[in-house]
Design a protein around this motif. Structure first.
Motif, PDB file in Angstrom:
ATOM      1  N   LEU A   1       0.816  -1.208   0.000  1.00  0.00           N
ATOM      2  CA  LEU A   1       0.000   0.000   0.000  1.00  0.00           C
ATOM      3  C   LEU A   1       0.854   1.265   0.000  1.00  0.00           C
ATOM      4  N   ARG A   2       2.099   1.104   0.434  1.00  0.00           N
ATOM      5  CA  ARG A   2       3.017   2.241   0.388  1.00  0.00           C
ATOM      6  C   ARG A   2       3.611   2.333  -1.017  1.00  0.00           C
ATOM      7  N   ALA A   3       3.489   3.459  -1.632  1.00  0.00           N
ATOM      8  CA  ALA A   3       3.861   3.613  -3.040  1.00  0.00           C
ATOM      9  C   ALA A   3       5.317   3.269  -3.302  1.00  0.00           C
ATOM     10  N   ASN A   4       6.229   3.659  -2.393  1.00  0.00           N
ATOM     11  CA  ASN A   4       7.642   3.408  -2.656  1.00  0.00           C
ATOM     12  C   ASN A   4       8.034   1.951  -2.473  1.00  0.00           C
ATOM     13  N   ASP A   5       7.171   1.128  -1.870  1.00  0.00           N
ATOM     14  CA  ASP A   5       7.446  -0.304  -1.677  1.00  0.00           C
ATOM     15  C   ASP A   5       6.641  -1.181  -2.631  1.00  0.00           C
TER      16      ASP A   5
ATOM     17  N   ALA B   1       6.256  -1.947  -5.951  1.00  0.00           N
ATOM     18  CA  ALA B   1       6.810  -2.838  -6.970  1.00  0.00           C
ATOM     19  C   ALA B   1       7.542  -4.014  -6.336  1.00  0.00           C
ATOM     20  N   ARG B   2       8.356  -3.721  -5.327  1.00  0.00           N
ATOM     21  CA  ARG B   2       9.144  -4.769  -4.675  1.00  0.00           C
ATOM     22  C   ARG B   2       8.232  -5.770  -3.959  1.00  0.00           C
ATOM     23  N   MET B   3       7.257  -5.295  -3.223  1.00  0.00           N
ATOM     24  CA  MET B   3       6.374  -6.173  -2.460  1.00  0.00           C
ATOM     25  C   MET B   3       5.466  -6.992  -3.374  1.00  0.00           C
ATOM     26  N   LEU B   4       4.979  -6.387  -4.431  1.00  0.00           N
ATOM     27  CA  LEU B   4       4.135  -7.137  -5.363  1.00  0.00           C
ATOM     28  C   LEU B   4       4.938  -8.209  -6.089  1.00  0.00           C
ATOM     29  N   ALA B   5       6.198  -7.919  -6.393  1.00  0.00           N
ATOM     30  CA  ALA B   5       7.039  -8.940  -7.028  1.00  0.00           C
ATOM     31  C   ALA B   5       7.211 -10.142  -6.101  1.00  0.00           C
ATOM     32  N   LEU B   6       7.478  -9.874  -4.822  1.00  0.00           N
ATOM     33  CA  LEU B   6       7.587 -10.971  -3.852  1.00  0.00           C
ATOM     34  C   LEU B   6       6.278 -11.741  -3.756  1.00  0.00           C
TER      35      LEU B   6
ATOM     36  N   ALA C   1      10.391  -0.368  13.474  1.00  0.00           N
ATOM     37  CA  ALA C   1      11.261  -0.740  12.357  1.00  0.00           C
ATOM     38  C   ALA C   1      11.679   0.476  11.542  1.00  0.00           C
ATOM     39  N   SER C   2      12.943   0.476  11.123  1.00  0.00           N
ATOM     40  CA  SER C   2      13.464   1.597  10.341  1.00  0.00           C
ATOM     41  C   SER C   2      13.687   1.244   8.877  1.00  0.00           C
ATOM     42  N   THR C   3      13.621  -0.057   8.548  1.00  0.00           N
ATOM     43  CA  THR C   3      13.791  -0.485   7.157  1.00  0.00           C
ATOM     44  C   THR C   3      12.675  -1.445   6.791  1.00  0.00           C
ATOM     45  N   ARG C   4      12.437  -1.603   5.503  1.00  0.00           N
ATOM     46  CA  ARG C   4      11.366  -2.507   5.066  1.00  0.00           C
ATOM     47  C   ARG C   4      11.706  -3.967   5.382  1.00  0.00           C
ATOM     48  N   GLY C   5      12.986  -4.331   5.311  1.00  0.00           N
ATOM     49  CA  GLY C   5      13.374  -5.697   5.636  1.00  0.00           C
ATOM     50  C   GLY C   5      13.137  -6.028   7.091  1.00  0.00           C
ATOM     51  N   GLU C   6      13.535  -5.099   7.966  1.00  0.00           N
ATOM     52  CA  GLU C   6      13.300  -5.297   9.400  1.00  0.00           C
ATOM     53  C   GLU C   6      11.813  -5.400   9.695  1.00  0.00           C
TER      54      GLU C   6
END
Length: 500
Positions: free
Chosen positions: A216-220, A222-227, A303-308
Motif C-alpha cells: 500500500l506504500r507507493a515506494n514499496d 513494486a518490490r512487495m508485489l514482485a515478492l 522498524a526503520s527499514t522494510r526488511g526489518e
C-alpha cells in the motif's frame, strides 16, 4: 569484515553444538518415543528403505509426500553405516542445524554495527530452551517445538517457511538486481508445496497478507508485489506438480477442513495449552514464546527499514493467522500450529545490531565463555545421543526375531505394527490392517497387500479390540514384553479389502 568467514564458521559450529545438546536432552526423556518409535514418525525411514531396497514405489501417502525429508534420510543411510535409531538422531541434529541456516538467512548480510551470526545463534538457543522443556511422549500436545527433530512432522516445511522469509528480507534490503532471489523464492515455494501443501497456510497466505499490506506504500509497491507474485506463483506450481503424484496421495487434505467444528477446535487447542501450562517447564516455554512475540510487535512498530519490518511482522502475524485459520477450519492436530513456536524466533534477527555497549574485551570474553559452555554441553550430550541410539529393546527384538525365524506372514494395527515392520529382514511379512483385518492403506507400501491371508497377529496396548471370529481355531500366545504374538499356525485368516 576481514574475518567474516571465521564468524560464519563459528556460527555453524555453535549451531551444531546446540543441536547436539537439544537432541541429547530430548532423547533422554520420554519424548524419545516420538523420535524413534512412534507410528507416524517412522514413515520416512520405512519409505526410504522400500525405495533403496527395491521393494516398490506403490506407496499410500497422506497429504504430505515427505520429499525433502526422504531425500535427506536417504543420503544419511547411504553415507553412514548406522542403525535406524542412530540415523534418526543424526537427522534430528541436522534439522536443528538447518533451522540455524534458515534463521541466518533471515538475519541478513554482515555490515558494520550488525551481528547477524550472534543473534542467529541466540534464536537457535531460544528454540533449544523451548524444545528441551518438552518431555512428554504424547504426539498430540502443545509440545510442538521438538517436532522439528523428527523426520515426519513437517521439519522441511518449517525450514522452508523461515527460508522464504529470509529470501524476502534479502530482496527488501537489496538495492541492485533481485531476479535471482525472486526465482529462488519461487523454487522454495514450489518444491515445498509439492511435498506439503501446508506451506500454503503457513507461508503463502500470511506472507501474502504482510506483503499486500506493505504494498500500500507507493515506494514499496513494486518490490512487495514482485515478492507476492513469486511466492504465490511458486505455490501454484507446487500444487499443480502434485497431480502426477495423485496415485500416492490417499487424502487430498480437503477432508481435514470442517469449519462447522470450529468451537470444538478452539476447545481442543485451549485444552492443549492448559495442559502445557500445568507444568513448570510448560511455563518456561510459554514465557519464551510470549516474550518473543512482544519483542516482535515492538520491532514492527519501531522498524526503520522494510526488511526489518517484514521480518518483525512475520514473527507475530504468522502465529496469529495460523491459529485463527486452524480454528476456523475446525482442525484438531497440534502440529498444524508449529509456526506459533518457530516464527517468533525471528524477532531476535529482525534488527541484529551489535551490542555496542560492550567493550571489545568484554565481548571477546563473553564469546569465549559461551563457546566453552557450548563445547562442554555438546561433549556431555554426545553420550546421551549414543545411549538413545543404541539402547536395547528386548521386547522389539523378541518380536523381530520370532517373525524373522517364522517364515510366515502376519498382521497388526497401525500404531502397533510399524516399529517391528521397519526392523524386520523382510518388512512385507507384517501387513498393516484395521481392527477387522482389512488392509489399512496409510503411509505404507501397497505391495504388502499382495498377501491375502495371515497366520499370526501382533498386539500391544495400542491395539484396538479385534472384531474377528476365530471360532475353534487354536491360538498360541508368545509373550514379548509389551508385545504379544497370537500364533494361528497352521491356520490362516484371510485379509479384507484394503482401505485408507
Amino acid at each position: 569484515m576481514r574475518h567474516g568467514w571465521l564468524r560464519e564458521l563459528l556460527g555453524w559450529l555453535g549451531a551444531a553444538a546446540i543441536a547436539v545438546i537439544v537432541t541429547g536432552q530430548v532423547a533422554s526423556t520420554d519424548r524419545v518415543d516420538l523420535l524413534l518409535r512412534d507410528g507416524d514418525s517412522l514413515v520416512v525411514p520405512m519409505f526410504v528403505r522400500s525405495i533403496l531396497e527395491g521393494q516398490g514405489w506403490d506407496w499410500a501417502m497422506s497429504t504430505v509426500l515427505f520429499l525433502p525429508e526422504s531425500a535427506m534420510f536417504a543420503l544419511l543411510r547411504l553415507a553412514l553405516p548406522l542403525g535406524i535409531d542412530a540415523l534418526l538422531l543424526v537427522n534430528a541434529i541436522i534439522n536443528v542445524i538447518a533451522l540455524y541456516g534458515a534463521v541466518r538467512l533471515v538475519a541478513g548480510r554482515r555490515a558494520p554495527g550488525r551481528a547477524p551470526v550472534t543473534w542467529s545463534l541466540a534464536a537457535i538457543a531460544a528454540f533449544g530452551v523451548i524444545a528441551v522443556s518438552e518431555t512428554g511422549a504424547a504426539r498430540e500436545s502443545a509440545e510442538i517445538a521438538s517436532l522439528l527433530l523428527t523426520t515426519t512432522y513437517y521439519s522441511a516445511t518449517v525450514i522452508a517457511v523461515i527460508a522464504s522469509i529470509g529470501i524476502a528480507r534479502r530482496v527488501c534490503d537489496r538495492s541492485g538486481p533481485r531476479r535471482g532471489m525472486l526465482v529462488a523464492l519461487g523454487i522454495v515455494a514450489a518444491v515445498t508445496t509439492l511435498s506439503n501443501p501446508l506451506y500454503l497456510v503457513w507461508a503463502t497466505v500470511p506472507l501474502g497478507a504482510i506483503l499486500g499490506f506493505a504494498a500500500l506504500r507507493a515506494n514499496d509497491r513494486a518490490r512487495m508485489l514482485a515478492l507476492l507474485w513469486w511466492i504465490a506463483g511458486g505455490t501454484a506450481v507446487g500444487l499443480l506438480g502434485r497431480i502426477p503424484f495423485t496415485a500416492w496421495i490417499e487424502n487430498s487434505g480437503l477432508g481435514y477442513a470442517k469449519p462447522q467444528l470450529w468451537p470444538e477446535s478452539a476447545a481442543y487447542y485451549g485444552e492443549l495449552v492448559f495442559d502445557r501450562l500445568s507444568t513448570p517447564l510448560g511455563w518456561v516455554g510459554a514465557v519464551v514464546v510470549t516474550g518473543l512475540v512482544v519483542l516482535a510487535v515492538h520491532r514492527t512498530v519501531r522498524a526503520s527499514t522494510r526488511g526489518e519490518r517484514l521480518v518483525a511482522a512475520s514473527a507475530w502475524v504468522l502465529p496469529l493467522l495460523v491459529v485463527i485459520g486452524a480454528i476456523a477450519l475446525g482442525t484438531n492436530a497440534a502440529r498444524y500450529l508449529e509456526p506459533v513456536v518457530f516464527a517468533p524466533l525471528l524477532a531476535l534477527v529482525a534488527d541484529p545490531k551489535s551490542l555496542s555497549r560492550l567493550s571489545p574485551a568484554v565481548a571477546r570474553a563473553t564469546a569465549a565463555i559461551v563457546a566453552v559452555l557450548l563445547l562442554v554441553g555438546a561433549g556431555l550430550s554426545v553420550p546421551r545421543v549414543v545411549s538413545a541410539a543404541t539402547a536395547p529393546d528386548a521386547d522389539l527384538a523378541c518380536v523381530v526375531d520370532w517373525i524373522d525365524d517364522s517364515d510366515q506372514s502376519g498382521a497388526g494395527q497401525f500404531w502397533t505394527v510399524r516399529l517391528p515392520k521397519l526392523h524386520l529382514e523382510d518388512p512385507s511379512q507384517l501387513v498393516q490392517v484395521d481392527h477387522q483385518l482389512n488392509g489399512y492403506s496409510w503411509l505404507v507400501n501397497r505391495r504388502d497387500f499382495d498377501t491375502t491371508a495371515v497366520s499370526f497377529l501382533i498386539v500391544d496396548d495400542q491395539t484396538l479390540s479385534w472384531e474377528l471370529s476365530l471360532g475353534a481355531m487354536q491360538v498360541d500366545v508368545i509373550e514379548c514384553g509389551r508385545y504379544a504374538i497370537y500364533d494361528l499356525d497352521p491356520e490362516e485368516v484371510p485379509l479384507g479389502f484394503p482401505h485408507s
